[in-house]
Write a protein that holds these residues in place. Structure first.
Motif, PDB file in Angstrom:
ATOM      1  N   ALA A 118       2.950  16.906 -19.074  1.00 38.23           N
ATOM      2  CA  ALA A 118       2.750  18.147 -19.827  1.00 38.23           C
ATOM      3  C   ALA A 118       2.838  19.345 -18.887  1.00 38.23           C
ATOM      4  O   ALA A 118       3.290  20.421 -19.283  1.00 38.23           O
ATOM      5  CB  ALA A 118       1.385  18.116 -20.519  1.00 38.23           C
TER       6      ALA A 118
ATOM      7  N   THR B 133      -0.376  10.719 -19.604  1.00 31.47           N
ATOM      8  CA  THR B 133      -1.312  10.667 -18.482  1.00 31.47           C
ATOM      9  C   THR B 133      -2.662  10.083 -18.843  1.00 31.47           C
ATOM     10  O   THR B 133      -3.188   9.221 -18.129  1.00 31.47           O
ATOM     11  CB  THR B 133      -1.523  12.099 -17.936  1.00 31.47           C
ATOM     12  OG1 THR B 133      -0.330  12.511 -17.269  1.00 31.47           O
ATOM     13  CG2 THR B 133      -2.683  12.152 -16.958  1.00 31.47           C
ATOM     14  N   LYS B 134      -3.240  10.559 -19.926  1.00 29.30           N
ATOM     15  CA  LYS B 134      -4.676  10.337 -20.164  1.00 29.30           C
ATOM     16  C   LYS B 134      -4.962   8.944 -20.681  1.00 29.30           C
ATOM     17  O   LYS B 134      -5.712   8.190 -20.080  1.00 29.30           O
ATOM     18  CB  LYS B 134      -5.197  11.379 -21.162  1.00 29.30           C
ATOM     19  CG  LYS B 134      -4.833  12.800 -20.807  1.00 29.30           C
ATOM     20  CD  LYS B 134      -5.470  13.218 -19.508  1.00 29.30           C
ATOM     21  CE  LYS B 134      -5.094  14.647 -19.169  1.00 29.30           C
ATOM     22  NZ  LYS B 134      -5.674  15.055 -17.886  1.00 29.30           N
TER      23      LYS B 134
ATOM     24  N   SER C 163       1.466  13.997 -23.587  1.00 26.15           N
ATOM     25  CA  SER C 163       1.354  13.452 -22.238  1.00 26.15           C
ATOM     26  C   SER C 163       1.009  11.976 -22.315  1.00 26.15           C
ATOM     27  O   SER C 163       0.255  11.567 -23.202  1.00 26.15           O
ATOM     28  CB  SER C 163       0.250  14.200 -21.480  1.00 26.15           C
ATOM     29  OG  SER C 163      -0.038  13.551 -20.271  1.00 26.15           O
TER      30      SER C 163
ATOM     31  N   ARG D 216       3.755  10.958 -13.839  1.00 26.47           N
ATOM     32  CA  ARG D 216       4.298  12.221 -14.362  1.00 26.47           C
ATOM     33  C   ARG D 216       5.247  11.957 -15.522  1.00 26.47           C
ATOM     34  O   ARG D 216       6.469  11.895 -15.355  1.00 26.47           O
ATOM     35  CB  ARG D 216       5.024  13.037 -13.258  1.00 26.47           C
ATOM     36  CG  ARG D 216       4.285  13.198 -11.950  1.00 26.47           C
ATOM     37  CD  ARG D 216       2.872  13.703 -12.132  1.00 26.47           C
ATOM     38  NE  ARG D 216       2.821  14.926 -12.898  1.00 26.47           N
ATOM     39  CZ  ARG D 216       1.952  15.132 -13.905  1.00 26.47           C
ATOM     40  NH1 ARG D 216       1.077  14.208 -14.251  1.00 26.47           N
ATOM     41  NH2 ARG D 216       1.974  16.263 -14.552  1.00 26.47           N
TER      42      ARG D 216
ATOM     43  N   ASP E 296      -0.839  21.942 -27.290  1.00 27.21           N
ATOM     44  CA  ASP E 296      -0.998  20.938 -26.238  1.00 27.21           C
ATOM     45  C   ASP E 296      -1.767  19.757 -26.820  1.00 27.21           C
ATOM     46  O   ASP E 296      -2.975  19.821 -27.009  1.00 27.21           O
ATOM     47  CB  ASP E 296      -1.753  21.558 -25.051  1.00 27.21           C
ATOM     48  CG  ASP E 296      -2.039  20.548 -23.962  1.00 27.21           C
ATOM     49  OD1 ASP E 296      -1.609  19.381 -24.072  1.00 27.21           O
ATOM     50  OD2 ASP E 296      -2.722  20.930 -22.975  1.00 27.21           O
TER      51      ASP E 296
ATOM     52  N   ASN F 165      -9.318  20.412 -24.480  1.00 23.14           N
ATOM     53  CA  ASN F 165     -10.036  20.167 -23.236  1.00 23.14           C
ATOM     54  C   ASN F 165     -10.591  21.524 -22.785  1.00 23.14           C
ATOM     55  O   ASN F 165      -9.801  22.459 -22.652  1.00 23.14           O
ATOM     56  CB  ASN F 165      -9.063  19.612 -22.187  1.00 23.14           C
ATOM     57  CG  ASN F 165      -9.702  19.430 -20.826  1.00 23.14           C
ATOM     58  OD1 ASN F 165     -10.904  19.460 -20.697  1.00 23.14           O
ATOM     59  ND2 ASN F 165      -8.860  19.250 -19.809  1.00 23.14           N
TER      60      ASN F 165
HETATM   61  C1  PLP Z   1      -5.385  19.419 -22.043  1.00 24.51           C
HETATM   62  C2  PLP Z   1      -4.459  18.977 -20.958  1.00 24.51           C
HETATM   63  N1  PLP Z   1      -3.149  19.123 -21.118  1.00 24.51           N
HETATM   64  C3  PLP Z   1      -2.280  18.725 -20.173  1.00 24.51           C
HETATM   65  C4  PLP Z   1      -2.725  18.166 -18.998  1.00 24.51           C
HETATM   66  C5  PLP Z   1      -1.722  17.774 -17.966  1.00 24.51           C
HETATM   67  O1  PLP Z   1      -1.106  16.595 -18.354  1.00 24.51           O
HETATM   68  P1  PLP Z   1       0.068  15.941 -17.478  1.00 24.51           P
HETATM   69  O2  PLP Z   1      -0.565  14.995 -16.527  1.00 24.51           O
HETATM   70  O3  PLP Z   1       0.919  15.260 -18.493  1.00 24.51           O
HETATM   71  O4  PLP Z   1       0.782  17.035 -16.778  1.00 24.51           O
HETATM   72  C6  PLP Z   1      -4.082  18.005 -18.778  1.00 24.51           C
HETATM   73  C7  PLP Z   1      -4.584  17.425 -17.507  1.00 24.51           C
HETATM   74  O5  PLP Z   1      -5.734  17.506 -17.184  1.00 24.51           O
HETATM   75  C8  PLP Z   1      -4.975  18.417 -19.788  1.00 24.51           C
HETATM   76  O6  PLP Z   1      -6.287  18.291 -19.627  1.00 24.51           O
END
Ligand code: PLP
Length: 333
Positions: free
Chosen positions: A53, A174-175, A172, A183, A144, A120
């Motif tokens: 993201a 990621t989480k 994303s 990435r 987002d 977040n």
């Molecule tokens: C709300 C939010 N959006 C995006 C990201 C970043 O995600 P990415 O790892 O895909 O760049 C984070 C990372 O902490 C996040 O908390």
């Protein structure tokens, strides 16, 4: 941290390892793009794969030319940072407790609006109609949804909505999949806008393992794992909320993400006390609109939560004797 523990799962790790055999060739983005498009029921040209993201936020900031950008806070600070680094002024729209989005609070002249859903660090999930009310033909609305895959059924997601003008949904892996180091993420939106973002990308913006992950995480196997995790997350979060409710803290209601935001008295001392007891919570003072008394707590398994709640109770009892004079002005912001 807000990355799922135990992730990436073994089957995903295996897929990543296997993809290393292919890294001699330049990556082919097509299969992953098709998989993501099918996952959200959208045509392929409405998907742009990105290196997380974070890359999407930078592309938006560099490729678009907003005259009045606005970011809804409190939220993750990278989108605003990317916009400022690209030379844009950014207006902050402050959402007060209990952090429910009021579309009327966003200035009508804002031609680029960034909002997180679920947000977040508040963990608040804004309903789809609140977000849809922000969509406008003369505006780019960036939603987002980095944590949306933690929400069962994703009822508030705009990822599948093709009827709203100017909406870019950022996702994303990621989480939920524990892939912060890989990435990988993507943007969903209208083809002309995505083409502008793509023009700001280098060739081969994602690696072969990242593309393998994008395919794997949109598979039926991933969906089954996600459904099981949703049940665990829901139960574990309810347990955390129950334990927090018994303590002298304010808890932001209706958490939808894998974390909960709380407000305590003497937040800096409490954070230090928790640290002394072996627990790290996310500080709130680096989020616009919050201050040192706000702490973000990750949802963890029951045993960890019980130990954490005991530690927090003990810490609060210890710091209760502090007077407000012990709190520095920065901390009381
Ligand atoms: C709300 C939010 N959006 C995006 C990201 C970043 O995600 P990415 O790892 O895909 O760049 C984070 C990372 O902490 C996040 O908390």
């Amino acid at each position: 941290v807000n990355v799922r523990t135990g992730a990436p799962p073994a089957w995903l790790r295996e897929g990543l390892r296997a993809s290393v055999d292919e890294v001699g060739a330049y990556p082919d983005l097509a299969p992953a793009r098709e998989a993501v498009a099918a996952h959200h029921g959208r045509p392929v040209d409405e998907v742009l794969l990105t290196a997380g993201a974070a890359e999407a936020f930078v592309l938006v900031a560099r490729a678009l030319a907003p005259r009045h950008a606005a970011v809804v806070h409190p939220q993750f600070t990278e989108p605003e940072r990317a916009l400022r680094l690209a030379g844009h002024d950014v207006a902050r729209v402050a959402v007060p407790w209990p952090f429910a989005l009021d579309p009327d609070a966003v200035p009508s002249r804002a031609d680029l609006v960034v909002v997180g859903n679920p947000t977040n660090p508040t963990s608040v999930l804004h309903p789809a109609p609140s977000l849809a009310a922000l969509a406008h033909p003369d505006r780019t609305l960036v939603v987002d949804e980095a944590f949306m895959d933690a929400v069962p059924g994703e009822p508030a997601s705009l990822a599948g909505r093709r009827d709203l003008p100017g909406v870019l949904v950022v996702r994303s892996l990621t989480k939920t999949w524990g892939l912060a180091g890989l990435r990988v993420g993507y943007v969903l939106g209208d083809p002309p806008t995505l083409a502008r973002l793509a023009a700001a990308q280098p060739h081969w913006p994602l690696s072969t393992p990242a593309l393998a992950a994008a395919e794997a995480c949109t598979s039926a196997r991933a969906a089954a794992e996600l459904a099981a995790w949703h049940d665990t997350l829901t139960a574990d979060r309810a347990h955390l909320e129950t334990r927090l409710a018994a303590l002298p803290v304010d808890v932001v209601p209706q958490a939808a993400a894998p974390f909960v935001l709380v407000r305590v008295r003497h937040g800096t001392s409490v954070r230090q006390g928790l640290r002394d007891r072996g627990f790290a919570v996310r500080r709130g003072d680096t989020f616009p609109g919050l201050g040192a008394d706000w702490l973000r707590v990750a949802v963890r398994d029951r045993a960890t939560t019980d130990a954490f709640a005991d530690a927090l109770g003990g810490t609060l009892a210890d710091t209760d004797g502090d007077t407000l004079a012990d709190v520095s002005p920065e901390e009381s912001v």
